[in-house]
Each structure stands twice: as C-alpha cells, then as structure tokens.
Design a protein around this motif. Structure first.
Motif, PDB file in Angstrom:
ATOM      1  N   GLU A  27       0.822  -1.199   0.000  1.00  0.00           N
ATOM      2  CA  GLU A  27       0.000   0.000   0.000  1.00  0.00           C
ATOM      3  C   GLU A  27       0.867   1.264   0.000  1.00  0.00           C
ATOM      4  O   GLU A  27       2.008   1.265   0.452  1.00  0.00           O
ATOM      5  CB  GLU A  27      -0.924   0.024   1.226  1.00  0.00           C
ATOM      6  N   GLU A  28       0.253   2.346  -0.492  1.00  0.00           N
ATOM      7  CA  GLU A  28       0.916   3.641  -0.523  1.00  0.00           C
ATOM      8  C   GLU A  28      -0.110   4.708  -0.164  1.00  0.00           C
ATOM      9  O   GLU A  28      -1.259   4.653  -0.617  1.00  0.00           O
ATOM     10  CB  GLU A  28       1.506   3.910  -1.905  1.00  0.00           C
ATOM     11  N   PHE A  29       0.310   5.683   0.645  1.00  0.00           N
ATOM     12  CA  PHE A  29      -0.599   6.710   1.118  1.00  0.00           C
ATOM     13  C   PHE A  29       0.012   8.097   0.888  1.00  0.00           C
ATOM     14  O   PHE A  29       1.237   8.262   0.828  1.00  0.00           O
ATOM     15  CB  PHE A  29      -0.879   6.543   2.619  1.00  0.00           C
ATOM     16  N   ALA A  30      -0.853   9.076   0.773  1.00  0.00           N
ATOM     17  CA  ALA A  30      -0.445  10.479   0.804  1.00  0.00           C
ATOM     18  C   ALA A  30      -0.883  11.045   2.142  1.00  0.00           C
ATOM     19  O   ALA A  30      -2.008  10.805   2.591  1.00  0.00           O
ATOM     20  CB  ALA A  30      -1.098  11.254  -0.330  1.00  0.00           C
ATOM     21  N   VAL A 456       9.957   8.204   5.076  1.00  0.00           N
ATOM     22  CA  VAL A 456      10.461   6.825   5.147  1.00  0.00           C
ATOM     23  C   VAL A 456      10.879   6.416   6.545  1.00  0.00           C
ATOM     24  O   VAL A 456      11.096   5.229   6.812  1.00  0.00           O
ATOM     25  CB  VAL A 456      11.651   6.643   4.174  1.00  0.00           C
ATOM     26  N   GLY A 457      11.051   7.370   7.432  1.00  0.00           N
ATOM     27  CA  GLY A 457      11.451   7.039   8.793  1.00  0.00           C
ATOM     28  C   GLY A 457      10.939   8.071   9.768  1.00  0.00           C
ATOM     29  O   GLY A 457      10.562   9.185   9.383  1.00  0.00           O
ATOM     30  N   GLY A 477       5.604  -0.070   4.216  1.00  0.00           N
ATOM     31  CA  GLY A 477       6.717  -0.578   5.007  1.00  0.00           C
ATOM     32  C   GLY A 477       7.105   0.356   6.136  1.00  0.00           C
ATOM     33  O   GLY A 477       7.421  -0.095   7.251  1.00  0.00           O
ATOM     34  N   ALA A 478       7.104   1.642   5.871  1.00  0.00           N
ATOM     35  CA  ALA A 478       7.431   2.612   6.914  1.00  0.00           C
ATOM     36  C   ALA A 478       6.368   2.607   8.004  1.00  0.00           C
ATOM     37  O   ALA A 478       6.683   2.767   9.192  1.00  0.00           O
ATOM     38  CB  ALA A 478       7.560   4.004   6.303  1.00  0.00           C
ATOM     39  N   ILE A 479       5.115   2.433   7.623  1.00  0.00           N
ATOM     40  CA  ILE A 479       4.022   2.388   8.604  1.00  0.00           C
ATOM     41  C   ILE A 479       4.172   1.146   9.484  1.00  0.00           C
ATOM     42  O   ILE A 479       4.028   1.212  10.718  1.00  0.00           O
ATOM     43  CB  ILE A 479       2.661   2.386   7.888  1.00  0.00           C
TER      44      ILE A 479
END
Length: 504
Positions: A27-30, A456-457, A477-479
C-alpha cells in the motif's frame, strides 16, 4: 479504499493519531498537512511513532529552521508593480473616502464616486487626448503626460494608442484583440457587476501605452498592464489621476524600442487576451469594495487571484468550466513546486499568484457543482465575492458558507488527486486545468502534479507557512516499522488540518 480521503482529527492541543489496519506491504498513502490560519505565520509539525517528547514541544514552539524568514520573492516586474499599486489603493481608499469634498464625490453604501468637472485635454489636432501614465515603479505621484489617439469607440469603451507607438499596433493586430475583449465584457459584467463611472460618460477607456513597457524596463523586465484606483479620484487630491476609468495595457515591441523585446504574435496570443480581463476585474472590484462599501481595496492576494481566474473565464464564453488561460499554468507550476512555502494569502509573487489562482479556480468549479450553500453556481460565487462588504478570507467564507479550514481540506486533497486516475470523484478533480502534462501555453510549461516528500522514517519534523500545504508520500513498510500507528503534532498556535489518502 483507494482514493478515499480521510480528514485528520486534531484535538485542542494540536495532536492527532493514525491507526492503520492490516497492511500487505504494497500500500501507498499520501499524508497532507495544512494550516488554516488567516495570517501567514510559520508553523512546525512532527510525525512519529510512539509518544511525543519535550524536544517536540521545543521544536514546534521555535521558528522552523526549514523555512526562510519571509515568503519567497521573485523579481517579476508585474508582480512588484502590482503589489505597489494594490498597497497604494488600500491607502487611498481609506484616506480619501472621508476627506474628498461632497462636490467631488458621494460616499456611503450604494453610492459611487463622481467627479464634477472631469479633466480632459485634447491633442493631435483634437484626434487624441492627453493621458497621465505612471513613470516610476516606486512613486505613484510621478507620471508622464502622453498623447493617445482614439482608434476605436464602442458601446462599452474608448480605445486609445499612444501616438508614438501607432506603428506597432496596426489594425490587423489590434482589432482582433479589441473584438475578443468586447465580446466578453457583458459576460464579465454579468459575473462580477459593473465598473464605476466617476466622470459620468457611460464608458471606460483603454490605453495601449509604451509607458507601460518603459515602467518594466526600469527593472529590466516587462509589465503587461495595470489599473490604478487613483484614477477615480479628483486631481485636487491625487495629481496623477486621469479622473476616469482607465486600463493601461502594454504594447508589442519586437525591436525593444521601449524596453524588453516582445514579439507581436506572442503579445496577441498570450499577453493582450489575458491582461484585458485581468485588469478589468481590478476596476470592477475597486468600485464595490472602495466606492460602494467604503472598506478599502480588496486584499492584494485575493484581488490578483480573482483577476487571474477571470483570464480563464474570458477565454471560453458560454462554457461553465472553461479551460485555463494561456498565462496561468506557468504560475501554477511554481506553486506546485513548494506549496508549503508559497503562502498565497500573504503576497503576490508568481508562486503565490499560482496558488491563489488555483484556489479560486477550485472554488469556482465546485460552486458550479452546487457544493456550497451560499453559492449555487460559479457565477453566483464570483458575484458574492465582488459585491460583498467583506474582504480576504472572511469574504470567501461568507461567499461559500464554508469555513476556510474545510475549503483548504478539499482543495489540497484535490491538488494531490486531480488527474491521477486514482479517483473520478469530481470533488477531487479539477475540470478546466490538467495538473499533468504539456499546457500548450506558448511557454513550454509542463505540469507534473504536486511535489511530495518521501516519509520513510520517524520521527520527522517539518514546517509550513499558513495556509501552505505539506505533502508526504508514505509507504506501507514505513508504517509497519512504526507499529502501524503514527502520532501527529502541530504547533499549538496553528489551526491544523490535513488528510490521509490511500493512493495505491
């Protein structure tokens, strides 16, 4: 789900949290932040996993080291000159409404300024008139007196060309420009209202003057045109006044006789068709805010944003959602590069104009979709904005019936989503300007959407200037690395807003 916009809910302390459900990792979020303060203040924000620390509070309370001390400026001569004019108009409107004699003008709601014996001197054997053209970028009391010949008279306006520049504007070049503007004047009046008539002649005037070009040359650039409210007051109070409604428009100058060279075809395709409706909006706006309602000139950012929008409405008569005019995409491009820095309510740089224009463009389109309780169409919205006794953010809230915060929430979500294919919801898509691709504006402008930062972090600390927007790209991945929960904190003096949007 993909394309879903979820508003961030901040508590009174400026804190919010995001709890994500089970993620596959793809998944990807804004993640969007903005400040809804009506003053262009700098604010800090922080995103991290876990709880906030004392260091967070210290960072948020201090001026952000990530922002410059002031809004980004540019050296565009039109921007600089218009800023001076709008500031001067504000001062004139406040000072003279109360001080000019009753014989010279009438005051009070619903009344127009009038000039008892308008100044006009003939020249060129009676074929022209003398016109006062501002001659300084820094002093609005300085002017040149030039002879301008009348080249056309219509039911709406008298059109003049400075005598020394007649050879640069043959009928074959000038007539299509005048005809195009003339065909839209009634529509512009229908949308905005009617300009004043201080000299009681039932019309306004347009002067295509090399003096406009010479003004830009003083700072090594080019000014497209201007309207100056001082022309509506008696010379006894303002010596540079022409005592009539008058638009000053630059001329083509291929050889650079008066300043920066400007090709005739570019002037006819981009400059003249844009600057005429732009400056006409300023004229009409001044009538309602200063002469009718006696509240001083509209705030500069809103005045310019509305004028840029009218460049669009001028382009396609009869189309409720017209395409962007030739000159607006290049300004939008600058805004999209750094929307967190370009506080569009605090100035009129090219980037700020791009933001103000795009904001008004969004309001106009959404009003046409009947989304605002106080404006059932784009035309009704603009009528409300021009003819009300309010200015700035308060005017926008009154004209729409929405809070500034809620308007910014939908606007910034649309800046993120428009034309990406993620959602077809008209609430989150512009209809008359494409934020991606070649803009066909004779400038080579290519828009590539809003510039986002990778998140990213954690923790991450950043800053923005109200009402600027911060845009982050957030991968699953960061989440997951943060335990699927994020803590958000805004400066306690900030009116925070934002959204999380799933984009993949």
């Amino acid at each position: 789900s993909t394309g879903e916009v979820t508003a961030l809910n901040f508590d009174p302390n400026g804190e919010a949290s995001l709890q994500f459900g089970e993620l596959s990792g793809a998944e990807e979020f804004a993640l969007i932040f903005f400040a809804a303060n009506s003053q262009p203040t700098q604010f800090g924000i922080e995103v991290k996993s876990g709880t906030f620390s004392e260091s967070s509070s210290r960072f948020l309370a201090a001026p952000s080291p990530l922002l410059s001390d002031s809004d980004p400026q540019d050296d565009d001569p039109t921007t600089l000159f218009h800023s001076i004019l709008r500031e001067e108009e504000g001062l004139i409107g406040q000072a003279l409404q109360a001080s000019v004699s009753e014989k010279a003008m009438a005051t009070g709601t619903g009344k127009l300024a009038t000039i008892s014996q308008p100044w006009e001197e003939r020249c060129a054997g009676g074929a022209g008139i003398l016109v006062k053209v501002l001659s300084s970028m820094n002093n609005t009391d300085q002017y040149d007196l030039v002879c301008a010949r009348r080249v056309q008279a219509t039911a709406h306006a008298d059109y003049y060309v400075e005598e020394s520049a007649l050879d640069l504007l043959p009928d074959s070049l000038l007539n299509p420009v005048i005809e195009g503007f003339e065909s839209k004047i009634n529509r512009q009046r229908e949308i905005l209202g009617h300009e004043s008539d201080v000299n009681s002649d039932g019309r306004f005037a347009v002067c295509f003057c090399s003096g406009v070009n010479r003004l830009g040359a003083q700072v090594g650039g080019y000014i497209t045109g201007f309207f100056f409210g001082a022309d509506l007051f008696p010379q006894s109070s303002l010596p540079a006044s022409n005592e009539k409604e008058l638009l000053f428009i630059s001329i083509p100058d291929p050889a650079g006789r008066y300043g920066i060279p400007v090709a005739s075809d570019f002037w006819a395709s981009n400059i003249a068709p844009s600057v005429l409706p732009h400056e006409y909006q300023h004229m009409i706006n001044y009538r309602y805010k200063v002469l009718d309602h006696n509240i001083g000139a509209e705030e500069g950012w809103a005045n310019e944003g509305l004028s840029h929008l009218l460049e669009d409405l001028h382009a396609f008569d009869g189309n409720p959602l017209p395409q962007a005019g030739k000159e607006n995409p290049s300004r939008v491009s600058l805004f999209l590069e750094a929307p967190d820095q370009a506080s569009f309510i605090s100035g009129t740089t090219l980037a700020q104009r791009g933001g103000a224009y795009l904001f008004f463009r969004y309001l106009y389109e959404q009003a046409n979709l009947n989304r605002f309780p106080e404006a059932q169409s784009g035309t009704a919205l603009l009528t409300n904005l021009l003819q009300s006794p309010y200015k700035g953010v308060k005017n926008i809230e009154a004209a729409t019936g929405w809070s500034f915060r809620n308007l910014l929430l939908d606007f910034y979500a649309t800046v993120q989503l428009s034309q990406t294919g993620i959602t077809e919801n008209p609430r989150y898509n512009f209809h008359g300007i494409d934020l991606f691709g070649d803009q066909n504006d004779n400038r080579g402008t290519i828009l590539a959407g809003v510039r986002s930062k990778a998140l990213v972090g954690f923790p991450i600390q950043d800053g923005l200037r109200s009402p600027g927007g911060l845009f982050f790209n957030l991968q699953a991945g960061a989440i997951q690395g943060a335990g699927s929960k994020l803590q958000l904190l805004a400066d306690p003096n900030m009116i925070p807003g934002g959204a999380v949007i799933r984009i993949h």
